[in-house]
Design a protein around this motif. Structure first.
Motif, PDB file in Angstrom:
ATOM      1  N   SER A   2      -5.244  -8.005 -16.543  1.00 21.30           N
ATOM      2  CA  SER A   2      -4.539  -6.711 -16.695  1.00 21.30           C
ATOM      3  C   SER A   2      -5.062  -5.505 -15.798  1.00 21.30           C
ATOM      4  N   GLY A   3      -4.620  -5.042 -14.881  1.00 23.22           N
ATOM      5  CA  GLY A   3      -5.144  -3.775 -14.064  1.00 23.22           C
ATOM      6  C   GLY A   3      -6.137  -4.256 -12.993  1.00 23.22           C
ATOM      7  N   ALA A   4      -6.315  -5.658 -12.833  1.00 27.56           N
ATOM      8  CA  ALA A   4      -7.555  -5.963 -11.783  1.00 27.56           C
ATOM      9  C   ALA A   4      -6.799  -6.108 -10.519  1.00 27.56           C
ATOM     10  N   PHE A   5      -7.734  -5.924  -9.381  1.00 31.02           N
ATOM     11  CA  PHE A   5      -7.501  -6.218  -7.985  1.00 31.02           C
ATOM     12  C   PHE A   5      -7.049  -7.634  -7.878  1.00 31.02           C
ATOM     13  N   LYS A   6      -5.922  -8.089  -7.319  1.00 28.09           N
ATOM     14  CA  LYS A   6      -5.555  -9.596  -6.976  1.00 28.09           C
ATOM     15  C   LYS A   6      -5.590 -10.015  -5.557  1.00 28.09           C
ATOM     16  N   PHE A   7      -4.919  -9.085  -4.638  1.00 25.89           N
ATOM     17  CA  PHE A   7      -5.025  -9.347  -3.330  1.00 25.89           C
ATOM     18  C   PHE A   7      -4.876  -8.331  -2.392  1.00 25.89           C
ATOM     19  N   GLY A   8      -4.972  -8.475  -1.118  1.00 27.74           N
ATOM     20  CA  GLY A   8      -4.486  -7.415  -0.463  1.00 27.74           C
ATOM     21  C   GLY A   8      -3.932  -7.935   1.281  1.00 27.74           C
ATOM     22  N   VAL A   9      -3.214  -7.150   1.575  1.00 24.20           N
ATOM     23  CA  VAL A   9      -2.528  -7.454   3.011  1.00 24.20           C
ATOM     24  C   VAL A   9      -3.124  -6.669   3.996  1.00 24.20           C
ATOM     25  N   ILE A  10      -3.749  -7.097   4.904  1.00 24.13           N
ATOM     26  CA  ILE A  10      -4.568  -6.323   5.691  1.00 24.13           C
ATOM     27  C   ILE A  10      -4.212  -6.485   7.230  1.00 24.13           C
ATOM     28  N   THR A  11      -3.738  -5.429   7.900  1.00 26.76           N
ATOM     29  CA  THR A  11      -3.110  -5.511   9.200  1.00 26.76           C
ATOM     30  C   THR A  11      -3.942  -4.856  10.216  1.00 26.76           C
ATOM     31  N   ALA A  12      -4.167  -5.615  11.204  1.00 27.71           N
ATOM     32  CA  ALA A  12      -5.091  -5.266  12.181  1.00 27.71           C
ATOM     33  C   ALA A  12      -4.408  -5.201  13.682  1.00 27.71           C
ATOM     34  N   GLY A  13      -4.679  -4.336  14.446  1.00 26.99           N
ATOM     35  CA  GLY A  13      -4.074  -4.476  15.958  1.00 26.99           C
ATOM     36  C   GLY A  13      -3.790  -3.137  16.769  1.00 26.99           C
ATOM     37  N   LEU A  14      -3.181  -3.094  17.588  1.00 29.82           N
ATOM     38  CA  LEU A  14      -3.199  -1.769  18.691  1.00 29.82           C
ATOM     39  C   LEU A  14      -1.937  -1.283  18.169  1.00 29.82           C
ATOM     40  N   VAL A  15      -2.179   0.304  17.896  1.00 32.40           N
ATOM     41  CA  VAL A  15      -0.888   1.099  17.718  1.00 32.40           C
ATOM     42  C   VAL A  15      -1.139   2.053  18.643  1.00 32.40           C
ATOM     43  N   ASP A  16       0.105   2.321  19.753  1.00 34.60           N
ATOM     44  CA  ASP A  16      -0.077   3.531  20.906  1.00 34.60           C
ATOM     45  C   ASP A  16      -1.551   3.098  21.381  1.00 34.60           C
ATOM     46  N   GLY A  17      -1.945   1.986  21.843  1.00 36.51           N
ATOM     47  CA  GLY A  17      -3.070   1.598  22.403  1.00 36.51           C
ATOM     48  C   GLY A  17      -4.578   1.691  21.595  1.00 36.51           C
ATOM     49  N   LYS A  18      -4.500   2.226  20.377  1.00 33.41           N
ATOM     50  CA  LYS A  18      -5.652   2.462  19.483  1.00 33.41           C
ATOM     51  C   LYS A  18      -5.644   1.269  18.659  1.00 33.41           C
ATOM     52  N   PRO A  19      -6.792   0.559  18.402  1.00 31.88           N
ATOM     53  CA  PRO A  19      -7.109  -0.359  17.484  1.00 31.88           C
ATOM     54  C   PRO A  19      -7.114   0.326  16.024  1.00 31.88           C
ATOM     55  N   THR A  20      -6.148  -0.292  15.204  1.00 34.62           N
ATOM     56  CA  THR A  20      -5.780   0.530  13.821  1.00 34.62           C
ATOM     57  C   THR A  20      -5.838  -0.772  12.882  1.00 34.62           C
ATOM     58  N   LEU A  21      -6.429  -0.084  11.521  1.00 30.19           N
ATOM     59  CA  LEU A  21      -6.454  -1.331  10.595  1.00 30.19           C
ATOM     60  C   LEU A  21      -5.830  -0.661   9.228  1.00 30.19           C
ATOM     61  N   ILE A  22      -4.638  -1.264   8.738  1.00 30.81           N
ATOM     62  CA  ILE A  22      -4.134  -0.795   7.651  1.00 30.81           C
ATOM     63  C   ILE A  22      -4.158  -1.829   6.455  1.00 30.81           C
ATOM     64  N   ALA A  23      -4.380  -1.269   5.457  1.00 32.20           N
ATOM     65  CA  ALA A  23      -4.756  -2.170   4.193  1.00 32.20           C
ATOM     66  C   ALA A  23      -4.096  -1.646   3.105  1.00 32.20           C
ATOM     67  N   THR A  24      -3.196  -2.720   2.451  1.00 29.27           N
ATOM     68  CA  THR A  24      -2.710  -2.357   1.426  1.00 29.27           C
ATOM     69  C   THR A  24      -3.141  -3.141   0.021  1.00 29.27           C
ATOM     70  N   ARG A  25      -3.828  -2.645  -0.715  1.00 28.68           N
ATOM     71  CA  ARG A  25      -4.434  -3.698  -1.936  1.00 28.68           C
ATOM     72  C   ARG A  25      -3.539  -3.409  -3.157  1.00 28.68           C
ATOM     73  N   TYR A  26      -3.331  -4.608  -3.868  1.00 31.72           N
ATOM     74  CA  TYR A  26      -2.413  -4.645  -4.945  1.00 31.72           C
ATOM     75  C   TYR A  26      -3.167  -5.231  -6.330  1.00 31.72           C
ATOM     76  N   PHE A  27      -2.886  -4.215  -7.313  1.00 26.22           N
ATOM     77  CA  PHE A  27      -3.576  -4.373  -8.427  1.00 26.22           C
ATOM     78  C   PHE A  27      -2.451  -4.786  -9.761  1.00 26.22           C
ATOM     79  N   LEU A  28      -2.956  -5.804 -10.292  1.00 22.12           N
ATOM     80  CA  LEU A  28      -1.994  -6.420 -11.551  1.00 22.12           C
ATOM     81  C   LEU A  28      -1.499  -4.870 -12.537  1.00 22.12           C
ATOM     82  N   PRO A  29      -0.377  -5.229 -13.234  1.00 21.06           N
ATOM     83  CA  PRO A  29      -0.079  -4.014 -13.967  1.00 21.06           C
ATOM     84  C   PRO A  29      -0.657  -4.335 -15.507  1.00 21.06           C
ATOM     85  N   GLY A  30      -0.289  -3.569 -16.349  1.00 23.70           N
ATOM     86  CA  GLY A  30      -0.856  -3.635 -17.726  1.00 23.70           C
ATOM     87  C   GLY A  30       0.160  -4.399 -18.454  1.00 23.70           C
ATOM     88  N   PRO A  31       0.958  -3.967 -19.196  1.00 26.55           N
ATOM     89  CA  PRO A  31       1.896  -4.799 -20.007  1.00 26.55           C
ATOM     90  C   PRO A  31       2.681  -5.484 -19.101  1.00 26.55           C
TER      91      PRO A  31
END
Length: 278
Positions: free
Chosen positions: A137-166
C-alpha cells in the motif's frame, strides 16, 4: 592577448568541470538507463519481470514511440493477482504500451506519452477496483518514461505510479517533464552496480571496473560522449548487474535479468534500434 587568455581559461574550466551526478530512481525490478547527448538520447533496458509466485520472467521494457521518441517501463512491468485465486487477473504495462504505439506509429511524442499513460491508468485502476494493494500500500510500483525530441529539444517525461491505500482507490501518479542536458544520466533501478561502476570508490566489481569503456567514462567529461559511447557503457553496466558478482552485491534488493535492449534517438536518424559495441 587578454581575450586569448580569457578564452583559454573558459575552455579549461569547461573541460575540468565535474559531470552532473546521475539521477537515480529506486525500482526493485529492472534496470532502465538513459543518457542525454548533444544529438538526443542513448537508451538501454534489461528484460526482467517479477511474477506473483516469485518467478522472474522476460518482458520488453523499451518501445519506439513515433519517429523521434521511445517509451520505457521502469519497475514492475506486470501487476498480478496473488497466487491461489481460482481465476487470476493481470495488467501488463508493457503490452498496453506496445499495442497503442503499434497502432499509432506516427504519433508525436507528447501525444504518445499522454495516451499511453491514459490507457495504463485506466487498466490499472480497473484492476485495483477489484482487489487491494495488500502489504505494498502506497509504494512506488512502476513508471512510464518517455524520451525523445520535442520541437527539436531532447525531452524526458516521467510518470511514476504509486499503489493506493485501501481497496477501490486509484493509483497516485507523479508527472515530471524536463529538457535534458548533454551528459545527464538517469538510472531507474534499485541495483547498486551502476553507481559503483560510474563513480564508486571501493574495489567492488573490480573485474568490470577494469574494462576500457568504464575507464573511459570515469576519466572523461560526460557531455562530450556520443550515443555509441553510452550504449557500450550501458552494455557493460547491464552485464555487470546480471553477473554473479552483481547479484551477490545486490542480493534480493534488486532484480536485473536479460534480454537487454538498446536504442538511440537523435535529430539526424530519429529512433533507431542499436547493439552495444563489443
Amino acid at each position: 592577448m587578454l581575450k586569448t587568455v580569457l578564452i583559454f581559461l573558459a575552455s579549461l574550466l569547461a573541460t575540468t568541470a565535474e559531470s552532473p551526478a546521475p539521477h537515480v530512481v529506486s525500482a526493485k525490478v529492472g534496470l532502465v538507463l538513459i543518457a542525454a547527448t548533444r544529438q538526443g538520447f542513448a537508451l538501454a533496458t534489461d528484460g526482467s519481470s517479477l511474477n506473483a509466485d516469485g518467478r522472474v520472467s522476460q518482458e520488453q521494457r523499451l518501445f519506439q514511440a513515433g519517429k523521434q521518441g521511445a517509451i520505457m517501463i521502469a519497475g514492475s512491468v506486470s501487476i498480478q493477482d496473488p497466487i491461489g485465486k481460482r481465476v487470476r487477473e493481470e495488467v501488463n504495462v508493457g503490452r498496453i504500451a506496445s499495442r497503442w504505439l503499434a497502432a499509432h506509429p506516427d504519433a508525436d511524442l507528447q501525444t504518445a506519452d499522454r495516451e499511453v499513460n491514459a490507457a495504463v491508468a485506466a487498466a490499472m485502476n480497473k484492476f485495483l477496483s477489484m482487489c487491494g494493494p495488500g502489504a505494498e500500500s502506497g509504494a512506488f510500483k512502476f513508471g512510464v518514461i518517455t524520451a525523445g525530441l520535442v520541437d527539436g529539444k531532447p525531452t524526458l517525461i516521467a510518470t511514476r505510479y504509486f499503489l493506493p491505500g485501501p481497496k477501490g482507490k486509484t493509483m497516485r501518479a507523479e508527472h515530471t517533464s524536463s529538457v535534458a542536458q548533454p551528459g545527464e544520466i538517469w538510472i531507474f533501478s534499485r541495483s547498486s552496480v551502476p553507481l559503483e561502476l560510474l563513480n564508486g570508490k571501493s574495489n567492488t566489481l573490480e573485474q568490470f571496473r577494469g574494462d576500457a569503456t568504464i575507464k573511459k567514462f570515469r576519466s572523461s567529461q560526460n557531455s562530450g560522449l556520443a550515443e555509441q559511447d553510452y550504449l557500450t557503457l550501458f552494455d557493460r553496466i547491464l552485464k555487470a548487474s546480471e553477473s554473479d558478482q552483481g547479484k551477490k552485491l545486490d542480493g534480493k534488493r534488486a532484480i536485473v535479468a536479460p534480454p537487454n535492449r538498446f536504442a538511440t534517438v537523435t535529430s539526424k536518424d530519429g529512433f533507431s534500434w542499436s547493439t552495444a559495441q563489443k
